[in-house]
Design a protein around this motif. Structure first.
Motif, PDB file in Angstrom:
ATOM      1  N   GLY A  20       0.802  -1.206   0.000  1.00 23.64           N
ATOM      2  CA  GLY A  20       0.000   0.000   0.000  1.00 23.64           C
ATOM      3  C   GLY A  20       0.839   1.261   0.000  1.00 23.64           C
ATOM      4  O   GLY A  20       1.937   1.317  -0.558  1.00 23.64           O
ATOM      5  N   LYS A  21       0.323   2.297   0.646  1.00 25.60           N
ATOM      6  CA  LYS A  21       1.000   3.581   0.695  1.00 25.60           C
ATOM      7  C   LYS A  21       2.349   3.485   1.389  1.00 25.60           C
ATOM      8  O   LYS A  21       3.286   4.229   1.067  1.00 25.60           O
ATOM      9  CB  LYS A  21       0.118   4.606   1.421  1.00 25.60           C
ATOM     10  CG  LYS A  21       0.723   5.997   1.517  1.00 25.60           C
ATOM     11  CD  LYS A  21       0.993   6.613   0.151  1.00 25.60           C
ATOM     12  CE  LYS A  21       1.542   8.026   0.275  1.00 25.60           C
ATOM     13  NZ  LYS A  21       1.894   8.601  -1.057  1.00 25.60           N
ATOM     14  N   GLN A  22       2.482   2.548   2.341  1.00 20.63           N
ATOM     15  CA  GLN A  22       3.760   2.398   3.045  1.00 20.63           C
ATOM     16  C   GLN A  22       4.884   2.089   2.069  1.00 20.63           C
ATOM     17  O   GLN A  22       6.018   2.557   2.233  1.00 20.63           O
ATOM     18  CB  GLN A  22       3.664   1.287   4.095  1.00 20.63           C
ATOM     19  CG  GLN A  22       4.872   1.194   4.999  1.00 20.63           C
ATOM     20  CD  GLN A  22       5.008   2.416   5.885  1.00 20.63           C
ATOM     21  OE1 GLN A  22       4.116   2.714   6.669  1.00 20.63           O
ATOM     22  NE2 GLN A  22       6.115   3.129   5.759  1.00 20.63           N
ATOM     23  N   PHE A  23       4.583   1.302   1.045  1.00 19.18           N
ATOM     24  CA  PHE A  23       5.601   1.008   0.039  1.00 19.18           C
ATOM     25  C   PHE A  23       6.059   2.290  -0.637  1.00 19.18           C
ATOM     26  O   PHE A  23       7.263   2.532  -0.793  1.00 19.18           O
ATOM     27  CB  PHE A  23       5.082   0.024  -1.008  1.00 19.18           C
ATOM     28  CG  PHE A  23       6.070  -0.221  -2.114  1.00 19.18           C
ATOM     29  CD1 PHE A  23       7.043  -1.196  -1.989  1.00 19.18           C
ATOM     30  CD2 PHE A  23       6.053   0.564  -3.279  1.00 19.18           C
ATOM     31  CE1 PHE A  23       7.993  -1.394  -2.998  1.00 19.18           C
ATOM     32  CE2 PHE A  23       6.994   0.369  -4.281  1.00 19.18           C
ATOM     33  CZ  PHE A  23       7.959  -0.619  -4.142  1.00 19.18           C
ATOM     34  N   ASP A  24       5.117   3.113  -1.080  1.00 11.31           N
ATOM     35  CA  ASP A  24       5.472   4.342  -1.782  1.00 11.31           C
ATOM     36  C   ASP A  24       6.351   5.248  -0.921  1.00 11.31           C
ATOM     37  O   ASP A  24       7.339   5.819  -1.402  1.00 11.31           O
ATOM     38  CB  ASP A  24       4.211   5.106  -2.175  1.00 11.31           C
ATOM     39  CG  ASP A  24       3.466   4.470  -3.342  1.00 11.31           C
ATOM     40  OD1 ASP A  24       3.832   3.350  -3.742  1.00 11.31           O
ATOM     41  OD2 ASP A  24       2.516   5.103  -3.845  1.00 11.31           O
ATOM     42  N   VAL A  25       6.004   5.382   0.367  1.00 13.96           N
ATOM     43  CA  VAL A  25       6.760   6.264   1.262  1.00 13.96           C
ATOM     44  C   VAL A  25       8.172   5.731   1.487  1.00 13.96           C
ATOM     45  O   VAL A  25       9.158   6.464   1.390  1.00 13.96           O
ATOM     46  CB  VAL A  25       6.010   6.434   2.606  1.00 13.96           C
ATOM     47  CG1 VAL A  25       6.870   7.189   3.613  1.00 13.96           C
ATOM     48  CG2 VAL A  25       4.694   7.171   2.379  1.00 13.96           C
ATOM     49  N   ASP A  26       8.290   4.447   1.785  1.00 12.59           N
ATOM     50  CA  ASP A  26       9.620   3.864   2.006  1.00 12.59           C
ATOM     51  C   ASP A  26      10.457   3.920   0.732  1.00 12.59           C
ATOM     52  O   ASP A  26      11.652   4.234   0.760  1.00 12.59           O
ATOM     53  CB  ASP A  26       9.487   2.416   2.479  1.00 12.59           C
ATOM     54  CG  ASP A  26       9.028   2.307   3.919  1.00 12.59           C
ATOM     55  OD1 ASP A  26       8.911   3.345   4.586  1.00 12.59           O
ATOM     56  OD2 ASP A  26       8.781   1.171   4.379  1.00 12.59           O
ATOM     57  N   PHE A  27       9.841   3.588  -0.377  1.00  9.77           N
ATOM     58  CA  PHE A  27      10.511   3.602  -1.676  1.00  9.77           C
ATOM     59  C   PHE A  27      11.128   4.976  -1.941  1.00  9.77           C
ATOM     60  O   PHE A  27      12.332   5.111  -2.221  1.00  9.77           O
ATOM     61  CB  PHE A  27       9.477   3.253  -2.750  1.00  9.77           C
ATOM     62  CG  PHE A  27       9.932   3.357  -4.178  1.00  9.77           C
ATOM     63  CD1 PHE A  27      10.449   2.256  -4.847  1.00  9.77           C
ATOM     64  CD2 PHE A  27       9.790   4.553  -4.885  1.00  9.77           C
ATOM     65  CE1 PHE A  27      10.836   2.343  -6.181  1.00  9.77           C
ATOM     66  CE2 PHE A  27      10.179   4.648  -6.213  1.00  9.77           C
ATOM     67  CZ  PHE A  27      10.699   3.536  -6.854  1.00  9.77           C
TER      68      PHE A  27
END
Length: 262
Positions: free
Chosen positions: A134-141
């Motif tokens: 989810g959004k966590q992937f985008d932020v960490d990425f």
């Protein structure tokens, strides 16, 4: 390692303030691990100019960067939630495929052994992003990759301004353009926390060399090749103007690393 924001917009990592913990992700591309303390020590004299420890380590680190960022780009195409993250992912794949060709061209000319897998810390980034959703992937990425590219950007400038080896200079030119592009597309995601990123870049933590150094490949192992996408726009080095005849033929290729990170 997870990045998240509270109601005030402060970036947190795994429940703790990022300003203290994101330092753990800093040295991915970053510091060049050395055999001696003198990066300017000449280890070979070549027809393209002297080769220093710093020059050699730079070529290895550019190769290692692709070995984790290329599969992270593949992950981004699968898991990214926003169009901007998917665009950034395509740029990672495209740029590192071209840099990989250049590294594999110049390494045998300079007698440099290239790794087939990234450093343990870099592989840890891939593992982290594989676990995100989810959004966590985008932020960490966006934050991990903006930090690492921001740090290597400074390293490239130092190598470019000091190396006396024309092949290393050419690779630094290409890497400079690629890393600037990758920094820019990460920033365009809108997920980068600049306070945390800049603090980490200017206050690098110390890490064991074993975590920062990609291992040498076993003898006889086929060289991993990062395959260019069908829509590639980045171009590898043309060595014809650097006193090199026809480019060496590509070695027998191992499977290109996928989302597992090589």
């Amino acid at each position: 390692m997870r990045f998240s924001r509270n109601a005030t917009g402060t970036l947190f990592v795994g429940g703790a303030m990022a300003v203290t913990l994101t330092a753990m992700v800093y040295p991915s591309m970053l510091g060049v691990s050395t055999v001696s303390s003198d990066q300017s020590r000449i280890i070979a004299n070549t027809q393209w100019g002297p080769l220093t420890e710093g020059d050699r380590d730079f070529v290895v680190k550019v190769r290692a960067a692709g070995l984790w960022e290329y599969p992270v780009g593949q992950l981004g195409l699968q898991k990214g939630q926003s169009a901007a993250v998917k665009t950034a992912s395509n740029h990672l794949i495209d740029g590192h495929a071209a840099l990989d060709v250049s590294c594999r061209k110049i390494a045998p000319l300079l007698n440099i052994t290239l790794p087939n897998i990234a450093s343990p810390q870099q592989e840890g980034f891939v593992t982290q992003l594989k676990s995100d959703s989810g959004k966590q992937f985008d932020v960490d990425f966006a934050n991990i990759l903006r930090m690492t590219h921001g740090s290597i950007f400074n390293t490239i400038a130092k190598v470019r301004s000091t190396t006396k080896n024309s092949l290393v200079r050419a690779l630094a030119d290409q890497a400079n353009d690629t890393v600037l592009d990758h920094m820019t597309v990460m920033e365009k995601t809108g997920d980068v926390d600049f306070d945390t990123t800049l603090n980490t870049q200017t206050n690098p933590p110390k890490m064991p060399a074993s975590q920062l150094t990609p291992p040498a490949p076993p003898a006889g192992q086929p060289q991993v090749v990062l395959t260019a996408p069908p829509t590639e726009t980045s171009t590898a080095l043309d060595l014809s103007g650097l006193g090199v005849g026809s480019a060496p033929s590509a070695p027998a290729a191992a499977p290109s690393p996928g989302a597992s990170g090589g």
